[in-house]
Design a protein around this motif. Structure first.
Motif, short mmCIF file in Angstrom:
data_model
loop_
_atom_site.label_atom_id
_atom_site.label_comp_id
_atom_site.label_asym_id
_atom_site.label_seq_id
_atom_site.Cartn_x
_atom_site.Cartn_y
_atom_site.Cartn_z
N ASP A 1 0.83 -1.21 0.00
CA ASP A 1 0.00 0.00 0.00
C ASP A 1 0.87 1.26 0.00
OD1 ASP A 1 -2.18 -1.65 0.10
OD2 ASP A 1 -2.57 -1.35 2.24
N GLU B 1 2.50 1.65 -3.44
CA GLU B 1 1.46 2.05 -4.40
C GLU B 1 1.13 3.53 -4.22
OE1 GLU B 1 -2.70 0.14 -5.78
OE2 GLU B 1 -2.87 1.74 -4.31
N SER B 2 0.95 3.93 -2.98
CA SER B 2 0.62 5.33 -2.70
C SER B 2 1.70 6.26 -3.25
CB SER B 2 0.46 5.50 -1.19
OG SER B 2 0.33 6.86 -0.85
N THR C 1 3.98 5.72 -5.65
CA THR C 1 4.13 5.71 -7.11
C THR C 1 2.90 6.31 -7.81
OG1 THR C 1 3.33 3.43 -7.20
CG2 THR C 1 5.72 3.76 -7.15
N VAL C 2 1.74 6.17 -7.20
CA VAL C 2 0.52 6.69 -7.84
C VAL C 2 0.32 8.16 -7.50
CG1 VAL C 2 -2.00 6.50 -7.89
CG2 VAL C 2 -0.58 4.42 -7.94
N GLU C 3 0.51 8.52 -6.26
CA GLU C 3 0.17 9.88 -5.83
C GLU C 3 1.33 10.87 -6.02
OE1 GLU C 3 -1.31 9.25 -1.81
OE2 GLU C 3 -2.49 7.56 -2.57
N VAL C 4 2.54 10.34 -6.18
CA VAL C 4 3.69 11.20 -6.45
C VAL C 4 4.32 10.81 -7.78
CG1 VAL C 4 5.90 12.09 -5.62
CG2 VAL C 4 4.10 11.47 -3.97
N GLY C 5 4.76 9.57 -7.88
CA GLY C 5 5.43 9.13 -9.11
C GLY C 5 6.87 9.60 -9.15
N PRO C 6 7.37 9.93 -10.34
CA PRO C 6 8.78 10.33 -10.47
C PRO C 6 9.07 11.56 -9.63
CG PRO C 6 7.55 10.75 -12.52
CD PRO C 6 6.65 9.95 -11.63
N LYS D 1 8.55 17.93 -7.93
CA LYS D 1 8.05 16.61 -7.51
C LYS D 1 8.84 16.06 -6.32
CE LYS D 1 5.15 14.40 -9.15
NZ LYS D 1 4.92 13.67 -10.38
N THR E 1 8.37 5.43 -12.24
CA THR E 1 7.67 6.03 -11.10
C THR E 1 8.41 5.75 -9.79
OG1 THR E 1 6.19 4.12 -10.83
CG2 THR E 1 5.42 5.92 -12.24
N PRO F 1 12.24 3.84 -17.66
CA PRO F 1 10.79 4.05 -17.57
C PRO F 1 10.07 2.82 -17.03
CG PRO F 1 11.63 4.87 -19.66
CD PRO F 1 12.76 4.13 -19.02
N ASP G 1 4.04 -2.40 -11.29
CA ASP G 1 3.74 -3.78 -11.71
C ASP G 1 4.94 -4.70 -11.59
OD1 ASP G 1 4.25 -1.77 -13.96
OD2 ASP G 1 4.89 -3.64 -14.87
N TYR H 1 -3.22 13.72 -9.71
CA TYR H 1 -1.79 13.63 -9.40
C TYR H 1 -1.04 13.80 -10.70
CZ TYR H 1 -3.95 11.17 -5.47
OH TYR H 1 -4.76 10.83 -4.42
N GLN I 1 1.36 13.42 -13.45
CA GLN I 1 2.36 12.42 -13.85
C GLN I 1 2.42 12.35 -15.37
OE1 GLN I 1 3.50 8.94 -12.14
NE2 GLN I 1 2.25 9.00 -10.27
N HIS J 1 4.45 -6.12 -19.80
CA HIS J 1 4.38 -5.12 -18.74
C HIS J 1 5.46 -4.07 -18.92
CE1 HIS J 1 1.34 -7.03 -16.19
NE2 HIS J 1 1.82 -8.15 -16.67
N ARG K 1 7.02 -0.50 -20.14
CA ARG K 1 6.46 0.84 -20.27
C ARG K 1 6.72 1.36 -21.69
NH1 ARG K 1 6.71 6.01 -16.24
NH2 ARG K 1 4.55 6.62 -16.61
N ASP L 1 -2.41 0.83 -15.89
CA ASP L 1 -2.52 0.41 -14.48
C ASP L 1 -2.51 1.64 -13.56
OD1 ASP L 1 -2.40 -2.19 -15.44
OD2 ASP L 1 -0.30 -2.51 -14.83
N LEU L 2 -1.64 2.59 -13.87
CA LEU L 2 -1.52 3.80 -13.06
C LEU L 2 -2.84 4.57 -13.05
CD1 LEU L 2 0.46 5.78 -11.54
CD2 LEU L 2 0.85 6.86 -13.76
N MET M 1 -5.32 5.47 -9.92
CA MET M 1 -5.81 6.83 -9.61
C MET M 1 -7.33 6.88 -9.57
SD MET M 1 -3.46 9.70 -11.39
CE MET M 1 -1.66 9.62 -11.30
N ARG N 1 -8.88 6.31 -6.41
CA ARG N 1 -8.76 7.41 -5.45
C ARG N 1 -9.65 8.59 -5.82
NH1 ARG N 1 -4.25 4.37 -5.35
NH2 ARG N 1 -2.84 4.50 -3.57
#
Lengths: 481, 481
Positions: A59, A62-63, A65-70, A77, A299, A438, A443, B120, B122, B212, B214, B241-242, B246, B249
């Motif tokens: 979790d 995931e949080s 990479t999804v909510e911030v990422g790079p 960022k 990410t 990249p 995943d 978010y 990205q 998988h 990118r 997937d990203l 999102m 959320r």
């Protein structure tokens, strides 16, 4: 035999613990105890069980990479990642959450394009190496000169190189320890200096990576005062193969290169820190590290979102114990590891006056696990004792290793400052398939392997926070780069 | 049992042939004959042996990918590929080598950039679908609306879609036959039409691919007269997937999209043709096809450099036999398959008056092998005879299949015109990992599997060029898309 017998017994406890469906496990475990186990080992097994059955580590990554990422060091960022970490750690309920500013280099990747102009016109997939300067605005065009390795380049006469683009074609060997990376990475970090000293106009290396994907691997490179700064890039493995196939047909290959990367000076970032306050020795520290920054093309999942998740989860499970261990567990999410362990060095400087209170340190920065072996760098006289103390970790699939740990990049300078370290070695067989590309995305993470790593860190941290063994003085090893 | 017995005997011959080290194999094979085998089957086994021990197929695809590389229909590189093919076929010594012009659509990929603006920020990895128009010059920004499939989009009310970017999130299932592609590809080819009819401003699909990585998978899309032309792109699987993570959320995701792709009208390309002239029925044709064009992001190794190599090698081995078979073997390297089987359709039109002389046709356009099954579309009354005639191919690992072959994309229109076809089915388990991406490069090809496919095509071509079975009339199946 004694150790074997002990391991078998602990195995029985572990099976019992993992097998039970207690609603209040921290109390129920007491009922399942086998007398040969210390209380600490029992609690470490409970922590392992909790980590293995929890989705927390996944979790967290995931949080992130999804909510911030790079989250490239020195960018907006990067600061968003710091804010994310502060909030996440606060919400997890740690006793203390704070950040410490670090001055970091800022760099903009820009665009990087390359193509073969002759003998056969073809585009190449490249990426700028971190810190590289740009080409002239209209790009540059030159023939290439190929070397097997940085060593071969170092030994070459400048006459072969002057006015050309150096191509270092060092293949990265796949290995569980990632040792192929160490063998090849010199061409990336120091190649531009050596090439420029011999008059090269640019350097393009085969990516330091074990994959066959048409993705280039970025990563830090360095310049040296007094040596011209030439543009530096990496091409994907299939592109390097293509060039080799062309060289068989024609030794004269002309490349066109256009890069707009730019060094942007100094920015402010932060080491983000969370603590579980120790119950009886709160000023003594067991440090669990990971780095919060990432390269900018993926990410930052395996490098090092996974590490952030592993050490945060380990500490959170200890935070939630009914009885805190003696020492403080300090989670440090370092800034700017990718650009030269800047956060790690800043931490060592900023905490110089309490380094003698650092009982041990370990960083997770090698992907998403599993941990297969734990090494230490502690007082050789007590090393066997430390190993025995950790026998419960073997039930989580972790072998007890040697006394030559580096500890991980951001803590690698600590042994020279007297601080013991441990390396919880994660299986890096496929790490360099994705690293700095990249393809470093969520995943690629197996939640079960990630949880196993979190379990190992939780066991290690708890045992060390309770330990009564003297770990100092350590053998001072050279720093890891 | 009869078939099984025969296969066993043929197996003995095959082992004998493969085992022998004859310097003049075409003569020595005669000494090893087992009486139950026809002369033709023996020669087909000899051809298989030669293909398996030769590097020719790999050499051809290496040459094409290294010396030409990407060769998008209607570009300069397309013509370079035609010149490469003419020269290669001529150097291989075919009896006839010629080309036939085809009018093809030309399109420029330009750049394609996308990012998530909120919740978010990205960047995304996308690629333009082939034939797509550009966005407005400053790009467009809109919220997305997600659908599981083209079918769900088709059934959706326009109110949900108007002013939005449609996101079709259809995952491609991995399968040896590639059937997952057929199930998902409608969203790519027809999605823009359906989305535009309901007021969408753009469409971005999950890549039609089983990997998988990118990397986004390109491929052809269509517009329809009277429906607005909206920009169409694909994103990589990890990016899809990203977006799903999102959406869990926040249901409101805004995307920014900027594409500069452009349709450039009509250009001239060529079907390139080589022939082994038949010894006794030279006007009757066994057609072996592959397509010469490729998408522009990889080097066109598996799609369809491999097919070019397979059918060229098969024909070359027959060209070099001391005694040519009865019918002419015609290799057709089609133009512009990727953009709608344009070369295949042109061939059918240009050769309309000799289609009745086409004994059978088959195209290799499914990667680098191996061939695991051969299907036919021949007169049902003689199908069993045809299968028996091909029993020697089973020794090369090829199962005898059904009578419902499509023949491959560029020959798929021929059964409706009376021409029998065969499908030499290649294992496509990993084909859609690389297909239509930058990852379609030479390193994805296993030379042994490629040689096995060339062996199967050589056996098939020889048996058909000698066959005395009546293959017509065929069952008219619907065309493959």
């Amino acid at each position: 035999m004694k150790n074997y017998h002990r391991a078998t017994l602990v195995g029985a406890v572990f099976v019992a613990i993992v097998g039970c469906q207690a609603t209040s496990p921290s109390k129920t475990v007491g009922d399942n105890l086998i007398i040969n186990q210390s209380d600490d080992a029992q609690i470490s097994l409970l922590l392992a069980k909790q980590a293995l059955s929890s989705s927390l580590s996944y979790d967290i990554v995931e949080s992130l990479t999804v909510e911030v990422g790079p989250r490239l060091t020195g960018t907006d960022k990067d600061i968003i990642a710091v804010d994310w970490a502060m909030e996440k750690l606060w919400l997890l309920g740690f006793d203390r959450v704070y950040k410490e500013s670090v001055q970091v280099p800022a760099w903009s990747r820009g665009t990087a394009r390359a193509s073969i102009v002759s003998p056969y016109e073809q585009p190449l997939v490249i990426t700028a190496l971190g810190g590289s300067v740009a080409t002239p605005i209209n790009g540059l065009k030159a023939s290439i000169v190929r070397f097997d390795s940085l060593e071969e380049l170092t030994n070459a006469s400048p006459g072969r190189i002057e006015g050309k683009i150096v191509f270092i074609d060092h293949k990265t060997e796949r290995h569980i320890t990632g040792k192929g990376y160490g063998e090849a990475v010199g061409g990336r970090s120091r190649g531009a200096i050596v090439a420029a000293q011999k008059g090269a106009v640019a350097i393009v290396i085969r990516s330091i990576g074990t994959d066959h994907d048409r993705m280039a691997h970025t990563g830090m490179m360095r310049y040296e005062e007094g040596t011209p700064k030439i543009p530096a890039a990496a091409m994907s493995n299939p592109d390097a193969d293509l060039i080799n196939a062309m060289l068989k047909r024609d030794p004269n290959i002309t490349l066109s290169l256009n890069m707009t990367s730019e060094n942007l000076g100094i920015a402010t970032s932060y080491n983000v820190i969370a603590e579980v306050t120790g119950s009886s020795k709160p000023d003594e520290i067991v440090l669990l590290g990971a780095h919060l920054d990432s390269w900018d093309e993926g990410t930052g999942a395996i490098d090092d979102g996974a590490g952030v998740a592993i050490v945060t989860t380990a500490a959170k499970l200890i935070q939630d114990l009914p009885q805190k261990p003696a020492r403080t567990i300090r989670v440090v999410l370092y800034a700017a590891e990718e650009v030269g362990m800047v956060g790690g060095k800043a931490y060592a400087a900023q905490h110089a006056d309490e380094l003698d209170k650092h009982y041990i340190a370990a960083e997770s920065d090698f992907g998403a696990g599993p941990v297969y072996k734990i090494d230490f760098n502690v007082n050789p006289a007590t090393f066997e004792q430390v190993k025995q103390q950790h026998s419960a970790i073997t039930l989580n699939g972790v072998e007890l290793g040697n006394n030559q740990a580096s500890g991980g990049p951001d803590v690698s300078m600590l042994p020279a400052l007297g601080v013991p370290v441990a390396s919880l070695n994660q299986d890096g067989t496929d790490y360099f398939d994705y690293h700095h590309t990249p393809n470093d995305t969520l995943d690629k993470i197996d939640p079960k392997k990630l949880a196993q790593s979190a379990a190992a860190y939780a066991q290690f941290a708890y045992m060390m926070a309770q330990s009564e063994i003297t770990l100092r003085p350590v053998t001072q090893k050279k720093q890891q780069h």
